[in-house]
Design an enzyme around this catalytic site. Structure first.
Site, PDB file in Angstrom:
ATOM      1  N   SER A   7       0.842  -1.197   0.000  1.00 44.41           N
ATOM      2  CA  SER A   7       0.000   0.000   0.000  1.00 44.41           C
ATOM      3  C   SER A   7       0.875   1.244   0.000  1.00 44.41           C
ATOM      4  O   SER A   7       1.569   1.542   0.987  1.00 44.41           O
ATOM      5  CB  SER A   7      -0.907   0.014   1.227  1.00 44.41           C
ATOM      6  N   HIS A  32      -1.173  -1.602  -4.064  1.00 46.28           N
ATOM      7  CA  HIS A  32      -2.467  -1.183  -3.517  1.00 46.28           C
ATOM      8  C   HIS A  32      -2.491   0.346  -3.432  1.00 46.28           C
ATOM      9  O   HIS A  32      -1.604   0.963  -2.839  1.00 46.28           O
ATOM     10  CB  HIS A  32      -2.634  -1.817  -2.131  1.00 46.28           C
ATOM     11  N   ASP A  34      -4.675   3.644  -2.375  1.00 50.08           N
ATOM     12  CA  ASP A  34      -5.776   4.111  -1.533  1.00 50.08           C
ATOM     13  C   ASP A  34      -6.265   5.475  -1.993  1.00 50.08           C
ATOM     14  O   ASP A  34      -5.549   6.471  -1.887  1.00 50.08           O
ATOM     15  CB  ASP A  34      -5.305   4.197  -0.075  1.00 50.08           C
ATOM     16  N   MET A  36      -8.875   8.414  -1.432  1.00 43.88           N
ATOM     17  CA  MET A  36      -9.736   8.953  -0.366  1.00 43.88           C
ATOM     18  C   MET A  36     -10.227  10.338  -0.754  1.00 43.88           C
ATOM     19  O   MET A  36      -9.473  11.137  -1.317  1.00 43.88           O
ATOM     20  CB  MET A  36      -8.939   9.054   0.939  1.00 43.88           C
ATOM     21  N   HIS A  65      -8.295   0.973  -4.266  1.00 44.68           N
ATOM     22  CA  HIS A  65      -9.256   0.869  -3.171  1.00 44.68           C
ATOM     23  C   HIS A  65      -9.932   2.228  -3.055  1.00 44.68           C
ATOM     24  O   HIS A  65      -9.332   3.179  -2.555  1.00 44.68           O
ATOM     25  CB  HIS A  65      -8.476   0.475  -1.905  1.00 44.68           C
ATOM     26  N   MET A  67     -12.149   4.798  -1.525  1.00 49.72           N
ATOM     27  CA  MET A  67     -12.843   5.224  -0.301  1.00 49.72           C
ATOM     28  C   MET A  67     -13.482   6.568  -0.610  1.00 49.72           C
ATOM     29  O   MET A  67     -13.101   7.605  -0.067  1.00 49.72           O
ATOM     30  CB  MET A  67     -11.838   5.316   0.858  1.00 49.72           C
ATOM     31  N   MET A 136     -11.728  -4.896   5.709  1.00 48.50           N
ATOM     32  CA  MET A 136     -10.954  -3.871   6.422  1.00 48.50           C
ATOM     33  C   MET A 136     -10.741  -4.327   7.863  1.00 48.50           C
ATOM     34  O   MET A 136     -11.694  -4.651   8.572  1.00 48.50           O
ATOM     35  CB  MET A 136     -11.698  -2.531   6.442  1.00 48.50           C
ATOM     36  N   ASP A 174      -6.919  -5.639   4.859  1.00 45.75           N
ATOM     37  CA  ASP A 174      -6.269  -4.326   4.788  1.00 45.75           C
ATOM     38  C   ASP A 174      -6.360  -3.619   6.138  1.00 45.75           C
ATOM     39  O   ASP A 174      -7.460  -3.333   6.618  1.00 45.75           O
ATOM     40  CB  ASP A 174      -6.978  -3.508   3.703  1.00 45.75           C
TER      41      ASP A 174
HETATM   42  C1  DX5 Z   1      -6.400   2.544   5.179  1.00 45.77           C
HETATM   43  C2  DX5 Z   1      -5.944   1.991   3.880  1.00 45.77           C
HETATM   44  C3  DX5 Z   1      -4.853   1.001   3.944  1.00 45.77           C
HETATM   45  C4  DX5 Z   1      -3.598   1.468   4.621  1.00 45.77           C
HETATM   46  C5  DX5 Z   1      -3.178   0.330   5.479  1.00 45.77           C
HETATM   47  O1  DX5 Z   1      -7.604   3.207   5.017  1.00 45.77           O
HETATM   48  O2  DX5 Z   1      -7.023   1.355   3.198  1.00 45.77           O
HETATM   49  O3  DX5 Z   1      -4.567   0.428   2.683  1.00 45.77           O
HETATM   50  O4  DX5 Z   1      -2.558   1.807   3.766  1.00 45.77           O
HETATM   51  O5  DX5 Z   1      -2.142   0.777   6.229  1.00 45.77           O
HETATM   52  P1  DX5 Z   1      -1.316  -0.096   7.266  1.00 45.77           P
HETATM   53  O6  DX5 Z   1      -0.831  -1.313   6.548  1.00 45.77           O
HETATM   54  O7  DX5 Z   1      -0.274   0.846   7.664  1.00 45.77           O
HETATM   55  O8  DX5 Z   1      -2.283  -0.442   8.386  1.00 45.77           O
HETATM   56 ZN    ZN Z   2      -6.539   0.223   1.362  1.00 49.85          ZN
END
Ligand code: DX5
Ligand code: ZN
Length: 222
Positions: A7, A32, A34, A36, A65, A67, A136, A174
């Site tokens: 990620s 991965h 993210d 947001m 991913h 969000m 999650m 995740d």
């Molecule tokens: C959080 C993200 C994750 C994040 C996980 O909302 O979806 O992908 O990067 O981070 P770690 O592995 O640091 O918990």
């Molecule tokens: Zn994620």
């Protein structure tokens, strides 16, 4: 077969191509990403332009991913940018079936994500449509949070549901996947392990990706 999805949320964004290359050398086979929006989750990250740049930097699948609240509006842009897998949140999609169809219609692999408080049983009817389900194990929004233990039961429940329905989707997890949790996550049945902080947090992505993957494969008996 256990795979590591690095990620980039915890990577140094000014050196993104180098960070991705280091994770790849360490054995990551998925990147991965993210996304947001500051509405669905209390943080803002990146969008299609960064995916487009990443596409030039790696051949690995880009696992986006989302969000965000209005995923349908952005699916074509992610396809154009070169995303391979797109996951949307059960909690953010008013018409989840439509969103998954839209992802597939744009030539990408559709997936659904569940927040910690959402039951896996809600997915039963759409499971035949998905490439993977993302469980999650933290509340989405930030890297480096503490793993929520009851996520393990949700992974086990999803493994049972997959067997019951005779389906082949993959199970991704995740949040808080690190040395102290990875063995239990793998033993519960997760196959795609997202890790941000555990890979990029210490500035040594190659070495840290390798160590995490080695621990995961050991726990999986591979
Ligand atoms: C959080 C993200 C994750 C994040 C996980 O909302 O979806 O992908 O990067 O981070 P770690 O592995 O640091 O918990
Ligand atoms: Zn994620």
């Amino acid at each position: 077969m256990v795979e590591l999805a690095a990620s980039i949320l915890s990577a140094d964004f000014a050196r993104l191509a180098d960070e991705v290359a280091a994770a790849e050398r360490g054995g990551a086979t998925v990147i991965h990403v993210d996304v947001m929006d500051g509405h669905f989750v209390p943080n803002i990250t990146l969008g299609p332009p960064v995916v487009k740049s990443l596409r030039k930097a790696t051949k690995l699948p880009l696992d986006c991913h989302l969000m965000i609240e209005n995923a349908d509006e952005f699916i074509p842009a992610f396809a154009d940018a070169g995303a391979n897998w797109v996951s949307v949140h059960y909690e953010a999609c008013r018409h989840l079936h439509r969103s998954l169809e839209l992802i597939a219609a744009h030539g990408m692999e559709p997936a659904v994500v569940l927040n910690p408080a959402t039951r896996v049983e809600f997915l039963r009817d759409i499971l035949p449509m998905v490439h993977h389900v993302l469980i999650m194990s933290v509340n989405p929004g930030f890297g480096g949070q503490k793993f929520i233990e009851f996520s393990l039961n949700k992974i086990r429940r999803l493994v049972e549901l997959r067997r019951e329905l005779n389906l082949g989707f993959r199970i991704e997890v995740d949040g808080g996947v690190a040395h102290d949790t990875v063995a239990r996550v793998v033993q519960a049945g997760a196959e795609l392990l997202v890790a941000g902080n555990a890979v990029f947090g210490a500035g040594n992505a190659e070495q840290d990706a390798r160590a995490l993957l080695t621990a995961a494969r050991h726990a999986a008996g591979e």
